[in-house]
Design a protein around this motif. Sequence first.
Motif, mmCIF file in Angstrom:
data_model
loop_
_atom_site.group_PDB
_atom_site.id
_atom_site.type_symbol
_atom_site.label_atom_id
_atom_site.label_comp_id
_atom_site.label_asym_id
_atom_site.label_seq_id
_atom_site.Cartn_x
_atom_site.Cartn_y
_atom_site.Cartn_z
ATOM 1 N N ALA A 12 74.512 36.620 111.432
ATOM 2 C CA ALA A 12 75.444 36.889 112.533
ATOM 3 C C ALA A 12 75.081 36.046 113.757
ATOM 4 C CB ALA A 12 75.419 38.375 112.878
ATOM 5 N N ILE A 13 73.778 35.941 114.043
ATOM 6 C CA ILE A 13 73.340 35.140 115.207
ATOM 7 C C ILE A 13 73.696 33.667 115.007
ATOM 8 C CG2 ILE A 13 71.300 34.279 116.423
ATOM 9 C CD1 ILE A 13 70.034 37.042 115.923
ATOM 10 N N ALA A 14 73.409 33.158 113.794
ATOM 11 C CA ALA A 14 73.696 31.745 113.518
ATOM 12 C C ALA A 14 75.188 31.471 113.575
ATOM 13 C CB ALA A 14 73.130 31.363 112.150
ATOM 14 N N ALA A 15 75.992 32.358 113.004
ATOM 15 C CA ALA A 15 77.445 32.166 113.003
ATOM 16 C C ALA A 15 78.006 32.249 114.418
ATOM 17 C CB ALA A 15 78.106 33.215 112.107
ATOM 18 N N PHE A 16 77.529 33.232 115.197
ATOM 19 C CA PHE A 16 78.013 33.370 116.576
ATOM 20 C C PHE A 16 77.633 32.152 117.414
ATOM 21 C CE2 PHE A 16 77.342 34.631 121.005
ATOM 22 C CZ PHE A 16 78.598 35.142 121.311
ATOM 23 N N GLY A 17 76.376 31.695 117.250
ATOM 24 C CA GLY A 17 75.942 30.525 118.009
ATOM 25 C C GLY A 17 76.757 29.295 117.688
ATOM 26 N N LEU A 18 77.041 29.078 116.392
ATOM 27 C CA LEU A 18 77.807 27.897 115.991
ATOM 28 C C LEU A 18 79.228 27.964 116.530
ATOM 29 C CD1 LEU A 18 78.101 25.270 114.383
ATOM 30 C CD2 LEU A 18 78.669 26.670 112.366
ATOM 31 N N VAL A 19 79.890 29.099 116.355
ATOM 32 C CA VAL A 19 81.288 29.240 116.795
ATOM 33 C C VAL A 19 81.399 29.180 118.309
ATOM 34 C CG1 VAL A 19 83.286 30.785 116.841
ATOM 35 C CG2 VAL A 19 81.950 30.523 114.737
ATOM 36 N N SER A 38 71.383 25.811 120.340
ATOM 37 C CA SER A 38 69.922 25.948 120.239
ATOM 38 C C SER A 38 69.524 27.419 120.175
ATOM 39 C CB SER A 38 69.244 25.274 121.436
ATOM 40 O OG SER A 38 69.532 23.890 121.467
ATOM 41 N N ALA A 39 70.183 28.250 120.991
ATOM 42 C CA ALA A 39 69.876 29.688 120.999
ATOM 43 C C ALA A 39 70.182 30.333 119.655
ATOM 44 C CB ALA A 39 70.666 30.378 122.109
ATOM 45 N N GLY A 40 71.206 29.832 118.947
ATOM 46 C CA GLY A 40 71.525 30.370 117.624
ATOM 47 C C GLY A 40 70.568 29.914 116.554
ATOM 48 N N VAL A 41 69.941 28.751 116.775
ATOM 49 C CA VAL A 41 69.038 28.194 115.769
ATOM 50 C C VAL A 41 67.640 28.801 115.869
ATOM 51 C CG1 VAL A 41 67.849 26.083 115.020
ATOM 52 C CG2 VAL A 41 70.284 26.013 115.602
ATOM 53 N N ILE A 42 67.141 29.006 117.089
ATOM 54 C CA ILE A 42 65.734 29.389 117.290
ATOM 55 C C ILE A 42 65.352 30.690 116.566
ATOM 56 C CG2 ILE A 42 64.086 30.148 119.058
ATOM 57 C CD1 ILE A 42 65.301 28.013 120.912
ATOM 58 N N PRO A 43 66.153 31.788 116.602
ATOM 59 C CA PRO A 43 65.758 32.993 115.851
ATOM 60 C C PRO A 43 65.659 32.741 114.335
ATOM 61 C CG PRO A 43 67.449 33.528 117.455
ATOM 62 C CD PRO A 43 67.374 32.037 117.401
ATOM 63 N N VAL A 44 66.598 31.962 113.803
ATOM 64 C CA VAL A 44 66.556 31.647 112.372
ATOM 65 C C VAL A 44 65.323 30.818 112.051
ATOM 66 C CG1 VAL A 44 67.764 30.523 110.466
ATOM 67 C CG2 VAL A 44 69.069 31.749 112.220
ATOM 68 N N LEU A 45 65.030 29.837 112.904
ATOM 69 C CA LEU A 45 63.862 28.989 112.690
ATOM 70 C C LEU A 45 62.572 29.805 112.801
ATOM 71 C CD1 LEU A 45 62.639 26.204 112.255
ATOM 72 C CD2 LEU A 45 62.814 25.800 114.724
#
Length: 615
Positions: A12-19, A38-45
């Motif tokens: 959900a975080i990655a999708a929200f950040g990308l959109v 960047s904010a959407g990527v960092i938690p996943v990373l």
Amino acid sequence: MVRDRLKTALLAIAAFGLVAGLLLWTAGLGDMATLVWSAGVIPVLAALVVEIIRSLARREVGLDIVAALSMSAALVFGETLAAAVVALMYSGGTFLESFAQGRAQREMSALLSRVSRTATLHRDGQLTQVPLDDIVPGDLLLIRQGEVAPVDGTVASGNAMMDQSALTGESLPVRLSQGATVMSGATNAGEAFDLRATHRAADSTYAGIVRLVRAAQNSRAPMARLADRYSLLFLGVTVALATAAWWFTGDPIRAVAVLVVATPCPLILAVPVALVAGLSRAARFGVLIKGAKPLEAMARISTLIVDKTGTLTDGRPRIVSIHATGGMPEDQVLYFAAALDQLSQHPVAQAVVAAARAQGAALPVPADVVETPGEGVTGTVDGRAVVVGGTGFVAARSGGAPWDMAAQEPGAVLVAVAVDGRPAGWLVMADSLRAGIGDLLTGLRHQGIARIVLATGDRHAVAMSVTQGLPLDAVHADLTPDQKVLLVLSERKNGPVMMVGDGVNDAPALAAADVGVAMGARGAAASAEAADVVLLVDRLDRLPPGLAVARGARHIALESVIAGIGLSVMGMIAAAFGYLTPVQGALLQEVIDVAVILNALRALAIDTGQPAETV
């Protein structure tokens, strides 16, 4: 459950950040879009780095490292959109894998919640609700319509109509007469009946199946471990290609593009999804495979060793022929024998009674019955003196023995019958082959089984007589349990070995084989524990669909891996030569990963040539 929620949250975080970043970028707010991506990527990373550290602590090197490198490199070199796509790709891939495994295990997991934790017990003339753990052998339980049998037992009153589809895959309910065995986990599809418990809940068929399911869900396959071993090689190739692209062109973006195309590799997604889906598909046919490892091993089997009694044969004596003497019709000989045998618990006597009832005979209750254990029974049927038993026992009480001249096949048993002190005839009993066993063995050869061997502890003459005409490569008789183990080990020179058996004496050989298969419906608990595969119904014809599913699941896994890696390598080369930007490479790998997972899910519908509900 917590891990599944974390995967969902990261997706959900990655999708929200990308959109959200794309919306900001189209609005002309490029700097804000970069921050949001960047904010959407960092938690996943961050979650990925934690997982990599845990894997390294277990001395496992996985392809997740490539995903971490690609996201990190994309962030460092300002390709935040590519990093966001990779983050969505990785989190989406892990989520889809988790979802696929959950979907694949649904049929097996449903077993865990079928039986209520309480049962209705007859106690002191009243019905009482008691916890399952309080039930002991001998207790009388009431099973209402629609309820699931909580423990193994026997029908204590009237007849029972049981739906065993959840256990065996048979679509039609089975009618069980008084005294018949009821498996826990079966549903009462008819009127209420009383069940006499024969096992505690923890020792019942259903509890054993649940234990096997849990073991299957926690297993890893050799192909999955193979993916782990080759991940280091693929990682090296990826890093080398990315470094070379940067070195020869001086453009770090080429390296980023190579990395994003290479991650995550379909190798770590396709194998577990396909094999777990295969476990679920096999369960639909009443074939419970204890894990992904035996499923993968089943796909490579070339030699089959089978026990005789209870496997090739029914394991129960049946009437082969009836011979009458003294003018009495054959059906009358069976009538008198079965009427008297109703009061005997000997397996041969019960087989005689079952045969008479199958012909629709109305058997009267005998009187003055006296049984001599292991020899025979005397009594009165319809006012006539009847003697049933071994030839010597009956001859001593009838003054004549025409059955002494009867030809007896190897392994057959003669049941002599005398009425009113005179010989009436005899029944020839034998443990006959299962119906269609010859065609079944021939079909197994068409599935890739090159060698089929019989292993039995019975006499050689009996084994040869019973198996005459079957497509067997060798017959080994008079075997002790340790000799069966030696046979399994010696047959390994011809390829991976599968052993099928049902008795306690088969357990060591089942454990020694590459794949041990137990006849779980009536087989001994020891053989089911030692085996890798359990046929939940007492029929060997479940083996062909089980093999078909195993071979199909392995084929689909390899197909997905080869296609996915091939496409990834082609994309990496294209990216190294500048034909793909990091964003394009990330999108391409997203398509590849989704495609291999969807392809792996085809294992849920492997065609065995037989509908699951009617096998």
